[in-house]
Design an enzyme around this catalytic site. Structure first.
Site, short mmCIF file in Angstrom:
data_model
loop_
_atom_site.label_atom_id
_atom_site.label_comp_id
_atom_site.label_asym_id
_atom_site.label_seq_id
_atom_site.Cartn_x
_atom_site.Cartn_y
_atom_site.Cartn_z
CE LYS A 102 -16.74 27.01 -20.51
NZ LYS A 102 -15.30 26.99 -20.84
NE ARG B 233 -7.60 30.83 -14.46
CZ ARG B 233 -6.80 30.63 -15.50
NH1 ARG B 233 -5.77 31.44 -15.71
NH2 ARG B 233 -7.00 29.63 -16.33
N1 BES Z 1 -14.66 25.05 -16.86
C1 BES Z 1 -13.59 25.41 -17.69
C2 BES Z 1 -12.54 24.34 -17.86
C3 BES Z 1 -12.98 23.02 -18.45
C4 BES Z 1 -12.75 22.75 -19.78
C5 BES Z 1 -13.56 22.05 -17.67
C6 BES Z 1 -13.12 21.53 -20.33
C7 BES Z 1 -13.93 20.82 -18.21
C8 BES Z 1 -13.70 20.56 -19.53
C9 BES Z 1 -12.91 26.68 -17.18
O1 BES Z 1 -13.66 27.52 -16.37
C10 BES Z 1 -12.50 27.45 -18.37
O2 BES Z 1 -13.36 27.81 -19.11
N2 BES Z 1 -11.21 27.67 -18.54
C11 BES Z 1 -10.70 28.38 -19.65
C12 BES Z 1 -9.55 29.21 -19.20
C13 BES Z 1 -9.00 30.14 -20.26
C14 BES Z 1 -9.99 31.22 -20.56
C15 BES Z 1 -7.72 30.73 -19.75
C16 BES Z 1 -10.26 27.36 -20.70
O3 BES Z 1 -9.71 26.34 -20.34
O4 BES Z 1 -10.49 27.61 -21.89
ZN ZN Z 2 -14.82 28.92 -17.41
#
Ligand code: BES
Ligand code: ZN
Ligand code: MG
Length: 501
Positions: free
Chosen positions: A280, A354
């Site tokens: 991230k 997931r």
């Molecule tokens: N933990 C994140 C989702 C999230 C985003 C929680 C903002 C709280 C606030 C999750 O694990 C994630 O990173 N999801 C990705 C999925 C994508 C790679 C398909 C996302 O939402 O960018």
């Molecule tokens: Zn994530």
């Protein structure tokens, strides 16, 4: 904070701050308004006119109390139209009353039982709404502060005109105390930095909840080897990149007497989400200690079960791991096999929620539950779709979805349904495995995430998924009574829903 309910006359109650409400259609010549006017030195109408106070929701009038009054200050709050006052507006009003009280640095507040004169609503519901908002607003997380900024307000008296209403409201307050205890457990868990809230600490917290439950809750904690024996290849794929050990946590609540059914609550427990190799950006990582908020909500619910005593058996299932990048971390392109036998091509290691839920759902399936609900801070896409205050609900059974939406509305947690839209399943087709963990389209990410989870929901399972990525962690205050940080989102809805079974 003490919340007491008494039968009495609000204007003669002893407290530093006295709070009364006026409706938009209030008759300003009635006895109550006349004595209120006396309490504020005869200045009621003049000030109302000067500040354009009409009793609308959100309006208020503030007075230093007159000399013959038992209080220092009087706050008059607008209640809106009499037939519109409900639990939700009562929570909002109470939240702003609380922030006025803490700004004034008073310790004691007397608040009239809002809506007591409204036949449409029950005194128990109103007392409960008041207490919920007070207790949620009173929350502070000071564990890591050397100079603690503590709130002064420590006693609130809710004053009812009628004795029966007072007793009903008191029962409402008791219920609120119980459920907000659970919410507070969840908020503390989420707010604790990830350095101190790792899978092991999450497991300890589950064990603590069992210990405090008078034998009603049992906890089992499983390690990596056990998960490997259960063939949880998807969960372990995420866990392999972290130096801290993963834990698979299973809590069980059994009612006394024959259970009226079996419920599985599954909570995403990523104690820190760095994104893994699909790292991230720094800004997005700042709040990622919140990625175990689903797990925290499940634990918050379990913390209340010995007192709310629902008539169903409840299973709490928490796959807990960090999503990190040591030399063993999973790589984009790797293929893993989940507990239900399906293979997953992992193309983005940041879509890890997931992956761990795939095996948690596989495990839940073996328990043969009547209802399964997973809660997860799953997608940023959900936050794009519904904003920061609303969770999404996806379910494979509409009656079930409706019952959860009703519970969320009773509880005052915002939730909107999204479709489990089968045509988008094609976006998850992998060239080399049964399914890929991210969509081939950049759109509709919260729906494709739900469709991915659906691959691990066994036929016949009645299932709902709550994506709480927005409301689980408040980056700015939500409404008048939820401050920044962990909100405990989900505890109130699930508690309300379990009570309907
Ligand atoms: N933990 C994140 C989702 C999230 C985003 C929680 C903002 C709280 C606030 C999750 O694990 C994630 O990173 N999801 C990705 C999925 C994508 C790679 C398909 C996302 O939402 O960018
Ligand atoms: Zn994530
Ligand atoms: Mg948020």
């Amino acid at each position: 904070m003490e919340i007491a309910v008494v039968k009495g006359d609000i204007l003669n109650t002893s407290a530093e701050l006295i709070v009364v409400g006026l409706y938009m259609e209030e008759n300003w010549e009635n006895d109550f308004v006349l004595s209120l006017n006396e309490c504020v030195g005869g200045k009621l109408k003049k000030k109302a006119q000067a500040t354009d106070f009409n009793g609308k929701l959100g309006e208020s009038l503030f007075f230093a109390a007159g000399p013959e009054t038992s209080s220092d200050y009087v706050l008059v709050v607008g209640l809106g139209a009499q037939n519109e006052l409900n639990a939700s507006s009562i929570r909002q009003i109470t939240g702003s009353v609380f922030s006025t009280a803490s700004r004034l640095r008073v310790k004691t507040v007397a608040l009239e039982l809002l809506g007591e004169d409204n036949d449409e609503v029950d005194a128990k519901i109103n007392g409960r709404a008041i207490a919920e908002a007070l207790l949620l607003a009173r929350y502070e997380f000071n564990a890591y502060k050397e100079t603690k900024k503590t709130i002064q307000v420590n006693a609130v008296t809710i004053v009812a005109e009628d004795g029966r209403d007072a007793r009903k409201a008191e029962r409402g307050v008791e219920e609120a105390v119980t459920v907000i205890d659970g919410v507070t457990v969840a908020r503390d868990l989420v707010n604790t930095p990830a350095q101190d809230m790792n899978p092991e600490r999450l497991a300890e917290s589950a064990e603590q909840i069992a210990k405090l439950s008078n034998g009603r809750v049992k906890t089992r904690v499983y390690d990596r080897e056990w998960c490997a024996k259960k063939k949880m290849g998807s969960f372990l794929a995420v866990a392999q990149g972290a130096d801290t050990d993963p834990k698979f946590i299973h809590l069980i609540y059994k009612p006394t007497g024959k259970p009226k059914g079996k419920v599985a609550l599954v909570g995403k427990g990523v104690t820190f989400d760095s994104g893994g190799l699909s790292l991230k950006p720094g800004k997005s990582m700042e709040t990622m200690k919140c990625d175990m908020a689903g797990a925290a909500a499940v634990l918050g619910v379990f913390a209340t079960l010995a007192r709310t005593t629902p008539r169903v058996e409840v299973h709490g299932i928490i796959p807990a791991t960090e999503n990190m990048i040591n030399g063993k971390a999973i790589r984009p392109g790797d293929v893993v096999r989940a507990m239900n036998g399906k293979t997953i091509e992992i193309l983005n290691t940041d879509a890890e929620g997931r992956l761990i839920l795939a095996d948690a759902l596989g495990y839940a399936a073996k328990l043969d539950p009547d209802y399964t609900i997973d809660l997860a801070t799953l997608t940023g896409a959900c936050v794009v779709a519904l904003g920061e205050e609303i969770s999404s609900l996806t379910a494979n059974d509409d009656e079930f979805a409706q019952s959860l939406l009703a519970a969320s509305s009773t509880a005052g947690e915002e939730m909107w349904q999204m479709p489990l839209y089968a045509p988008y399943r094609k976006l998850l087709e992998s060239d080399i495995a049964d399914v890929r963990n991210i969509s081939t389209s950049r759109y509709g990410g919260s729906m494709t995430a739900a469709l991915f989870l659906n691959e691990f929901v066994e036929d016949g399972m009645v299932w709902a998924h709550m994506d709480i990525a927005g409301p689980a962690f408040a980056e700015r205050p939500i409404g008048s009574f939820l401050g920044k940080g962990g909100t405990g989102y989900g505890v109130r809805t699930l508690t309300a829903w379990l009570a309907t079974l």
